[in-house]
Design a protein around this motif. Structure first.
Motif, PDB file in Angstrom:
ATOM      1  N   ALA A 195       0.832  -1.207   0.000  1.00  0.00           N
ATOM      2  CA  ALA A 195       0.000   0.000   0.000  1.00  0.00           C
ATOM      3  C   ALA A 195       0.864   1.253   0.000  1.00  0.00           C
ATOM      4  O   ALA A 195       0.570   2.231  -0.712  1.00  0.00           O
ATOM      5  N   HIS A 196       1.960   1.242   0.755  1.00  0.00           N
ATOM      6  CA  HIS A 196       2.867   2.390   0.786  1.00  0.00           C
ATOM      7  C   HIS A 196       3.571   2.566  -0.557  1.00  0.00           C
ATOM      8  O   HIS A 196       3.816   3.699  -0.994  1.00  0.00           O
ATOM      9  N   MET A 197       3.903   1.466  -1.221  1.00  0.00           N
ATOM     10  CA  MET A 197       4.486   1.562  -2.560  1.00  0.00           C
ATOM     11  C   MET A 197       3.503   2.212  -3.527  1.00  0.00           C
ATOM     12  O   MET A 197       3.848   3.120  -4.279  1.00  0.00           O
ATOM     13  N   ALA A 198       2.253   1.732  -3.503  1.00  0.00           N
ATOM     14  CA  ALA A 198       1.262   2.205  -4.466  1.00  0.00           C
ATOM     15  C   ALA A 198       0.899   3.669  -4.247  1.00  0.00           C
ATOM     16  O   ALA A 198       0.618   4.401  -5.201  1.00  0.00           O
ATOM     17  N   VAL A 199       0.919   4.124  -2.981  1.00  0.00           N
ATOM     18  CA  VAL A 199       0.558   5.517  -2.698  1.00  0.00           C
ATOM     19  C   VAL A 199       1.766   6.449  -2.846  1.00  0.00           C
ATOM     20  O   VAL A 199       1.625   7.662  -2.827  1.00  0.00           O
ATOM     21  N   ASN A 243      -5.807   8.361   3.663  1.00  0.00           N
ATOM     22  CA  ASN A 243      -4.825   8.746   4.690  1.00  0.00           C
ATOM     23  C   ASN A 243      -3.417   8.391   4.205  1.00  0.00           C
ATOM     24  O   ASN A 243      -2.778   7.482   4.744  1.00  0.00           O
ATOM     25  N   PRO A 244      -2.903   9.090   3.177  1.00  0.00           N
ATOM     26  CA  PRO A 244      -1.596   8.692   2.622  1.00  0.00           C
ATOM     27  C   PRO A 244      -0.466   8.724   3.644  1.00  0.00           C
ATOM     28  O   PRO A 244       0.485   7.955   3.541  1.00  0.00           O
ATOM     29  N   TRP A 245      -0.596   9.605   4.652  1.00  0.00           N
ATOM     30  CA  TRP A 245       0.409   9.652   5.708  1.00  0.00           C
ATOM     31  C   TRP A 245      -0.101   8.994   6.986  1.00  0.00           C
ATOM     32  O   TRP A 245       0.418   9.255   8.070  1.00  0.00           O
ATOM     33  N   GLY A 246      -1.107   8.166   6.887  1.00  0.00           N
ATOM     34  CA  GLY A 246      -1.648   7.540   8.086  1.00  0.00           C
ATOM     35  C   GLY A 246      -2.401   8.565   8.923  1.00  0.00           C
ATOM     36  O   GLY A 246      -3.141   9.392   8.397  1.00  0.00           O
ATOM     37  N   TYR A 247      -2.170   8.542  10.227  1.00  0.00           N
ATOM     38  CA  TYR A 247      -2.913   9.431  11.132  1.00  0.00           C
ATOM     39  C   TYR A 247      -2.320  10.835  11.236  1.00  0.00           C
ATOM     40  O   TYR A 247      -2.937  11.726  11.794  1.00  0.00           O
ATOM     41  N   GLY A 248      -1.107  11.021  10.725  1.00  0.00           N
ATOM     42  CA  GLY A 248      -0.517  12.336  10.858  1.00  0.00           C
ATOM     43  C   GLY A 248       0.558  12.560   9.837  1.00  0.00           C
ATOM     44  O   GLY A 248       1.364  11.671   9.562  1.00  0.00           O
ATOM     45  N   GLU A 249       0.588  13.749   9.219  1.00  0.00           N
ATOM     46  CA  GLU A 249       1.627  14.066   8.251  1.00  0.00           C
ATOM     47  C   GLU A 249       2.858  14.528   9.000  1.00  0.00           C
ATOM     48  O   GLU A 249       2.780  15.407   9.863  1.00  0.00           O
ATOM     49  N   PRO A 250       4.015  13.917   8.701  1.00  0.00           N
ATOM     50  CA  PRO A 250       5.231  14.332   9.407  1.00  0.00           C
ATOM     51  C   PRO A 250       5.538  15.809   9.139  1.00  0.00           C
ATOM     52  O   PRO A 250       5.285  16.311   8.059  1.00  0.00           O
ATOM     53  N   SER A 251       6.096  16.493  10.142  1.00  0.00           N
ATOM     54  CA  SER A 251       6.428  17.899   9.965  1.00  0.00           C
ATOM     55  C   SER A 251       7.510  18.029   8.895  1.00  0.00           C
ATOM     56  O   SER A 251       8.466  17.255   8.865  1.00  0.00           O
TER      57      SER A 251
END
Length: 397
Positions: free
Chosen positions: A230-234, A369-377
Motif C-alpha cells: 500500500a505504501h508503494m502504491a501511494v 490517509n496517505p500519511w496515516g494518522y498524521g503528516e510528518p512535519s
C-alpha cells in the motif's frame, strides 16, 4: 421495560494500535461495554481512538440512551505496561472488581527485530504480561483474552495447523508468546475457581474499517507485506522493485504461503472470546482439567502466497508492482495456514471477508490517509519518500 444491564468495563492494552482500535470498535458496536485503553504509543497514534469514538457516535440512533452514549466514550490512558505503578494507577481509578476483563494486545511484534534485541522483547512482551496479571489479581480482575500468534508453532509438522500442534517458536518474538501463554495457563491451573483466560493465535490480519477512518499506520518502514505494498502504491515507498525472499519453497508458486483474515473478522473473534469468559459460558466444559484456559486459532483456513498477494493488490490499486526474487530469509516458514475449526465450533468464529475485500479496504484507508494518522512535519511529497522495499512472509500479530 426493565433497565439495561450496566456497561461492563473492559481494558484493552495497545488500544490505539491497528488491532486494538478495530477491537475497540467491535466492542463498542454492542453497546454493552465501557472501554478503557492503555497504550504507550510506541507504534500507534492517539488520533485512532478519536476516530473510533466518531464511528461509534455516528452509529447511534436518534433516541440513544445516556448509557449508549457513554459506551461510545473511551477512557484513554498513555502508560507503559513495564512500569507497574503506571498500570496500578489506572486500576485504582476503578477499584477492586471495577474492571470486568482485559484484552491484552500490546506487544512488540517484529520477528526480525526480536532476533536482534531479544532482551527488549522479553521485557516488553513477557515481563509486561506478568506485571499486568499481578495487578489484575490484586484488583480482582480475573478474566483475560490474550493476543497470541501463529508464530508459536514455528515450522509446523502439519498444514493446516490445529491447536494441538506442539509449540516450538523459532524467534524470540514467538517465544515471548509461548512464555506468556504458559504463564496464563499456569495461573488458571493454580486458581481454577478465579481465573479464566483464552489465548487467540492470530494468523495474518489485513484490511481496515470500510469507512477508511481507521487502519494500519506502522511507524517507519512497514514490516509486513500488505501495508508495504500500500505504501508503494501511494508513493511513500519509492524502491522500483519489491524483494521476494525465495521462490523455491514447497508451495504452489514457490513463495511463502500465509493465512490472511480481515482485521474486523479478527476483532469479532475477540468479542466472542470475551463473551466466552462470562460465568454462563460453556466453552470450558470440555477442558481436561479444572483450569479454565484454552487457545484458539483465528484464521480463514485458506493460504495465499506472496505473489498472489501482490496480484490482489495490483487489482485493488491499479499499481503495476514489479518484483525480484532474492535469497531465502532465515526463519521464514514455507506455509502457515490455520485450521480454524475449533474456534468455529466452540466460539462461533467465522472470517467470511475475502482477500479482495481486505485489499480494497486497505487501499481505501491508504488513499484517504496517505500519511496515516498524521503528516510528518516538513514532510516530502509521498513520491519523494524512500525506504527499502521487502516482501515479508512472517506471520504477525
Amino acid at each position: 421495560m426493565p433497565s439495561p444491564e450496566p456497561l461492563k468495563r473492559v481494558l484493552v492494552t495497545g488500544g490505539a494500535g491497528y488491532i486494538g482500535s478495530h477491537v475497540i470498535y467491535t466492542l463498542q458496536t454492542t453497546r454493552r461495554y465501557k472501554v478503557i485503553s492503555i497504550d504507550n504509543l510506541h507504534n500507534a497514534h492517539p488520533k485512532s481512538l478519536d476516530r473510533v469514538e466518531q464511528i461509534a457516535r455516528d452509529a447511534l440512533p436518534a433516541d440513544a440512551s445516556e448509557q449508549d452514549r457513554d459506551s461510545t466514550k473511551i477512557d484513554t490512558y498513555t502508560c507503559d505496561l513495564t512500569k507497574r505503578d503506571e498500570v496500578r494507577a489506572v486500576f485504582e481509578k476503578y477499584g477492586k472488581g471495577g474492571i470486568w476483563g482485559v484484552i491484552h494486545i500490546a506487544a512488540y511484534k517484529a520477528v526480525g527485530e526480536s532476533t536482534q534485541i531479544p532482551l527488549t522483547y522479553y521485557e516488553n512482551n513477557v515481563s509486561a504480561t506478568l506485571y499486568l496479571l499481578q495487578i489484575m489479581n490484586e484488583f480482582d480482575c480475573t478474566r483475560m483474552v490474550y493476543s497470541s500468534s501463529a508464530t508459536v508453532y514455528g515450522t509446523p509438522p502439519v498444514i493446516p495447523i490445529p491447536e494441538s500442534t506442539r509449540l516450538k517458536a523459532d524467534s524470540p518474538y514467538g517465544k515471548t508468546k509461548v512464555m506468556s501463554e504458559t504463564i496464563l495457563e499456569d495461573l488458571c491451573s493454580a486458581e481454577p475457581q478465579r481465573w479464566r483466560a483464552l489465548s487467540l493465535r492470530y494468523f495474518n490480519p489485513a484490511g481496515a474499517h470500510p469507512s477508511g477512518l481507521i487502519g494500519e499506520d506502522p511507524r517507519g518502514r512497514p514490516g509486513n507485506l500488505l501495508p508495504l505494498l500500500a505504501h508503494m502504491a501511494v508513493g511513500r515507498v519509492q524502491d522500483s522493485k519489491l524483494r521476494v525472499f525465495g521462490n523455491d519453497y514447497p508451495t504452489p508458486d514457490g513463495t511463502c504461503v500465509r493465512d490472511y483474515l480481515h482485521v474486523l473478522d479478527l476483532a469479532k473473534g475477540h468479542l466472542l472470546a470475551l463473551d466466552a469468559l462470562a460465568p454462563a459460558s460453556t466453552v470450558f466444559d470440555n477442558c481436561p482439567t479444572d483450569a479454565r484456559y484454552k487457545a484458539y486459532n483465528l484464521g480463514r483456513g485458506q493460504g495465499v502466497s506472496v505473489l498472489q498477494i501482490v496480484d490482489a493488490m495490483r487489482k485493488a490499486t491499479g499499481y503495476n508492482f514489479e518484483w525480484e526474487v532474492v535469497g531465502r530469509r532465515r526463519g521464514d516458514v514455507p506455509d502457515l495456514t490455520a485450521d480454524p475449526l475449533l474456534a468455529q465450533k466452540e466460539l462461533g468464529f467465522t472470517a467470511p471477508q475475502d482477500l479482495e475485500t481486505m485489499c480494497r479496504d486497505l487501499w481505501n484507508w491508504q488513499t484517504k490517509n496517505p500519511w496515516g494518522y498524521g503528516e510528518p512535519s516538513g514532510a516530502l511529497a509521498p513520491r519523494e519518500y524512500n525506504v527499502k522495499t521487502e516482501a515479508n512472509g512472517a506471520a504477525k500479530s
